[in-house]
Design an enzyme around this catalytic site. Structure first.
Site, short mmCIF file in Angstrom:
data_model
loop_
_atom_site.label_atom_id
_atom_site.label_comp_id
_atom_site.label_asym_id
_atom_site.label_seq_id
_atom_site.Cartn_x
_atom_site.Cartn_y
_atom_site.Cartn_z
N ASN A 61 49.01 -26.13 -55.35
CA ASN A 61 47.56 -26.05 -54.99
C ASN A 61 46.51 -26.68 -56.30
OD1 ASN A 61 48.33 -23.57 -56.60
ND2 ASN A 61 46.65 -22.61 -55.98
N CYS A 72 45.32 -26.67 -50.67
CA CYS A 72 46.62 -25.80 -50.90
C CYS A 72 47.87 -26.52 -51.10
CB CYS A 72 46.73 -25.20 -49.42
SG CYS A 72 45.68 -23.94 -48.86
N GLU A 74 50.89 -26.16 -49.85
CA GLU A 74 51.53 -26.82 -48.61
C GLU A 74 51.01 -27.96 -48.26
OE1 GLU A 74 50.10 -23.74 -49.02
OE2 GLU A 74 51.06 -22.14 -47.79
N CYS A 114 46.40 -24.77 -43.08
CA CYS A 114 47.69 -25.11 -43.37
C CYS A 114 48.71 -25.00 -42.12
CB CYS A 114 48.51 -24.72 -44.51
SG CYS A 114 47.77 -25.03 -46.00
N1 THU Z 1 46.43 -21.16 -51.36
C1 THU Z 1 47.50 -22.23 -51.06
O1 THU Z 1 47.85 -22.92 -52.03
N2 THU Z 1 48.15 -22.01 -49.84
C2 THU Z 1 47.86 -20.91 -48.97
O2 THU Z 1 48.44 -20.86 -47.96
C3 THU Z 1 46.92 -20.02 -49.29
C4 THU Z 1 46.03 -20.30 -50.63
C5 THU Z 1 45.52 -21.48 -52.60
C6 THU Z 1 44.18 -21.97 -52.32
C7 THU Z 1 43.66 -21.49 -53.76
O3 THU Z 1 43.80 -22.53 -54.87
C8 THU Z 1 44.37 -20.35 -54.08
O4 THU Z 1 45.57 -20.22 -53.25
C9 THU Z 1 43.62 -19.11 -53.86
O5 THU Z 1 43.11 -18.88 -52.50
#
Ligand code: THU
Length: 161
Positions: A61, A72, A74, A114
Site C-alpha cells: 500500500n 491498496c 493488492e 480491490c
Molecule cells: N489497505 C490495503 O492495502 N488493502 C486492503 O484491502 C484494505 C486497506 C490499505 C489502505 C490504507 O493504506 C491502509 O490499508 C488502511 O486502510
C-alpha cells in the site's frame, strides 16, 4: 417470493504445506509488507501475484497525505504484474498485513474496490485468480477465485453488447 443466496468457501492450510511457487509468492507478500508506505494508518499490506509463467510481482500500500489518494497493496501488485508480464495469465494473489492492533491474527480480506479490480482481471483473463490470505501465524486461507468474494458484482456485460 424467490430468494437468491450466495455462499463462499475458503480452504485453510499452513504455509509450510504449500508448494514452492506458493511459498515464494507468500514470501514476496511478506517482503512487500515491510516495504509498505503507511505513515498515516500504520497498517502495512503486502501483496504478491503469481503468474502462469512462474514470475512473481509484488506490491504494497502507498499512502498519501491527501488520504483518498491512498492505494491498496493488492491493486499495486496487480497493476505491477499486468504491466510487467503483458498477456500472461495471473494465477494467484497473496495478501498479508499487520497494523497497530494487537493480535490481528486473522486473514485480512481485500476492500470492495480491490475485489472489483480482481473481478475485472478474472474476466479479462477468462480464468479465476486464487486468493491466498496469510495470517501472522502463517496460516493461509485460500479462496479458489476472487469472484465469490464479490457477489452481485459489476462487469462489462452491463456496458457492452
Ligand atoms: N489497505 C490495503 O492495502 N488493502 C486492503 O484491502 C484494505 C486497506 C490499505 C489502505 C490504507 O493504506 C491502509 O490499508 C488502511 O486502510
Amino acid at each position: 417470493m424467490e430468494k437468491i443466496a450466495f455462499s463462499a468457501e475458503l480452504a485453510k492450510i499452513h504455509e509450510s504445506e504449500l508448494d514452492p511457487h506458493e511459498k515464494s509468492m507468500l514470501a514476496e507478500a511478506v517482503r512487500q509488507m515491510d516495504m509498505a508506505y503507511a505513515p498515516y494508518s500504520h497498517f502495512f499490506v503486502g501483496a504478491a501475484v503469481l503468474m502462469e509463467n512462474g514470475n512473481i510481482h509484488g506490491g504494497c500500500n502507498q499512502e498519501n497525505a491527501s488520504y483518498p489518494l491512498c492505494m491498496c497493496g493488492e491493486r499495486v501488485a496487480l497493476y505491477h504484474a499486468t504491466i510487467s508480464d503483458p498477456g500472461v495469465r495471473i494465477k494467484a494473489l497473496a495478501i498479508t498485513a499487520r497494523g497497530t492492533k494487537k493480535g490481528l491474527n486473522r486473514p485480512v480480506f481485500p476492500c470492495g474496490a480491490c475485489r472489483q479490480v480482481i473481478h475485472e482481471y478474472e474476466r479479462r483473463n477468462k480464468h479465476s485468480i486464487a486468493l491466498y490470505f496469510r495470517t501472522e501465524d502463517g496460516d493461509v486461507y485460500i479462496s479458489e477465485n476472487g469472484s465469490q468474494l464479490l457477489p452481485f458484482g459489476f462487469d462489462e456485460s452491463f456496458l457492452l453488447d
